[in-house]
Scaffold this motif. Structure first.
Motif, short mmCIF file in Angstrom:
data_model
loop_
_atom_site.label_atom_id
_atom_site.label_comp_id
_atom_site.label_asym_id
_atom_site.label_seq_id
_atom_site.Cartn_x
_atom_site.Cartn_y
_atom_site.Cartn_z
N LEU A 1 9.75 84.57 102.45
CA LEU A 1 9.91 83.12 102.51
C LEU A 1 9.07 82.46 103.60
N VAL A 2 9.01 83.07 104.76
CA VAL A 2 8.25 82.47 105.87
C VAL A 2 6.77 82.33 105.50
N PRO A 3 6.10 83.39 105.01
CA PRO A 3 4.68 83.21 104.64
C PRO A 3 4.48 82.21 103.51
N ILE A 4 5.42 82.17 102.54
CA ILE A 4 5.29 81.19 101.46
C ILE A 4 5.38 79.78 102.03
N ALA A 5 6.36 79.55 102.90
CA ALA A 5 6.54 78.22 103.48
C ALA A 5 5.37 77.82 104.38
N ARG A 6 4.79 78.78 105.10
CA ARG A 6 3.71 78.45 106.03
C ARG A 6 2.33 78.42 105.37
N ASN A 7 2.11 79.27 104.38
CA ASN A 7 0.77 79.41 103.81
C ASN A 7 0.66 79.00 102.35
N GLY A 8 1.76 78.74 101.74
CA GLY A 8 1.79 78.27 100.37
C GLY A 8 2.39 76.88 100.37
N ARG A 9 3.22 76.64 99.40
CA ARG A 9 3.91 75.35 99.33
C ARG A 9 5.30 75.60 98.81
N LEU A 10 6.27 75.03 99.46
CA LEU A 10 7.66 75.17 99.07
C LEU A 10 8.18 73.79 98.71
N LEU A 11 8.56 73.61 97.44
CA LEU A 11 9.09 72.32 96.98
C LEU A 11 10.58 72.45 96.78
N LEU A 12 11.31 71.53 97.37
CA LEU A 12 12.76 71.53 97.27
C LEU A 12 13.19 70.22 96.63
N MET A 13 14.06 70.31 95.63
CA MET A 13 14.57 69.12 94.95
C MET A 13 16.04 68.97 95.29
N TYR A 14 16.39 67.77 95.75
CA TYR A 14 17.77 67.50 96.15
C TYR A 14 18.42 66.49 95.21
N GLU A 15 19.71 66.58 95.12
CA GLU A 15 20.52 65.60 94.41
C GLU A 15 21.23 64.78 95.48
N LYS A 16 21.31 63.48 95.29
CA LYS A 16 21.95 62.61 96.27
C LYS A 16 23.36 63.11 96.57
N GLY A 17 23.65 63.23 97.86
CA GLY A 17 24.97 63.66 98.29
C GLY A 17 25.16 65.16 98.38
N ASP A 18 24.12 65.92 98.05
CA ASP A 18 24.20 67.38 98.08
C ASP A 18 23.24 67.88 99.16
N GLU A 19 23.73 68.61 100.13
CA GLU A 19 22.89 69.08 101.22
C GLU A 19 22.03 70.28 100.85
N ARG A 20 22.40 70.98 99.76
CA ARG A 20 21.63 72.15 99.33
C ARG A 20 20.66 71.76 98.22
N PRO A 21 19.45 72.29 98.24
CA PRO A 21 18.52 71.99 97.15
C PRO A 21 19.10 72.41 95.79
N VAL A 22 18.86 71.59 94.78
CA VAL A 22 19.32 71.94 93.43
C VAL A 22 18.26 72.72 92.67
N ALA A 23 17.00 72.58 93.10
CA ALA A 23 15.90 73.31 92.46
C ALA A 23 14.82 73.61 93.50
N VAL A 24 14.13 74.73 93.29
CA VAL A 24 13.14 75.22 94.25
C VAL A 24 11.91 75.71 93.49
N CYS A 25 10.74 75.42 94.05
CA CYS A 25 9.48 75.96 93.53
C CYS A 25 8.68 76.50 94.71
#
Length: 142
Positions: free
Chosen positions: A24-48
């Motif tokens: 996860l760390v190399p992906i987040a630093r050297n790639g791209r991490l997309l997180l999709m949130y739903e209003k009122g939810d602190e955890r991402p509902v979808a990840v790419c």
């Protein structure tokens, strides 16, 4: 955030390929991490999780794509792709690819619905008995 991402990976993939902090760390630093949130939810509902292919720089590789199990079937996977494809085009990618377990019928159907095609079946891609479809989408076909 790292602990949350590890938890989401295990929820999505279990023992069948969840990424730990070493991935996860190399992906987040050297790639791209997309997180999709739903209003009122602190955890991402979808990840790419995205990487660029070093041998073909206009090819984006989706390393991980998932919707939280409790949010599946509500259209979040399609919505995330609706945001992802224009972003990839803006970043000058012409093609995007991914691998998926053939038995993951819901994911395969989603990927086909948004324009991916099975280019090949890779036998034992992640070890013996771990076959994957290699799916590709040309981004000029939006």
């Amino acid at each position: 955030m790292l602990d949350l991402m590890k938890q989401l990976e295990v929820e999505a993939f279990g023992s069948d390929g969840a990424v730990d902090e070493w991935g996860l760390v190399p992906i987040a630093r050297n790639g791209r991490l997309l997180l999709m949130y739903e209003k009122g939810d602190e955890r991402p509902v979808a990840v790419c999780e995205l990487l660029r292919d070093y041998r073909k720089p206009d090819l984006a590789y989706i390393y991980g794509y998932y919707v939280r199990p409790d949010k599946q079937g509500k259209g979040y996977g399609k919505v995330l792709f609706d945001h992802l494809f224009p972003m990839l085009i803006q970043d000058q990618f012409t093609e995007v690819c991914l691998t998926v377990k053939p038995s993951n019928i819901g994911a395969v159907k989603l990927y086909e619905r948004v324009g991916f095609e099975v280019a090949e079946t890779r036998q034992d891609e992640y070890g013996e008995g771990s076959d994957r479809y290699y799916m590709v989408k040309k981004l000029d076909t939006l």
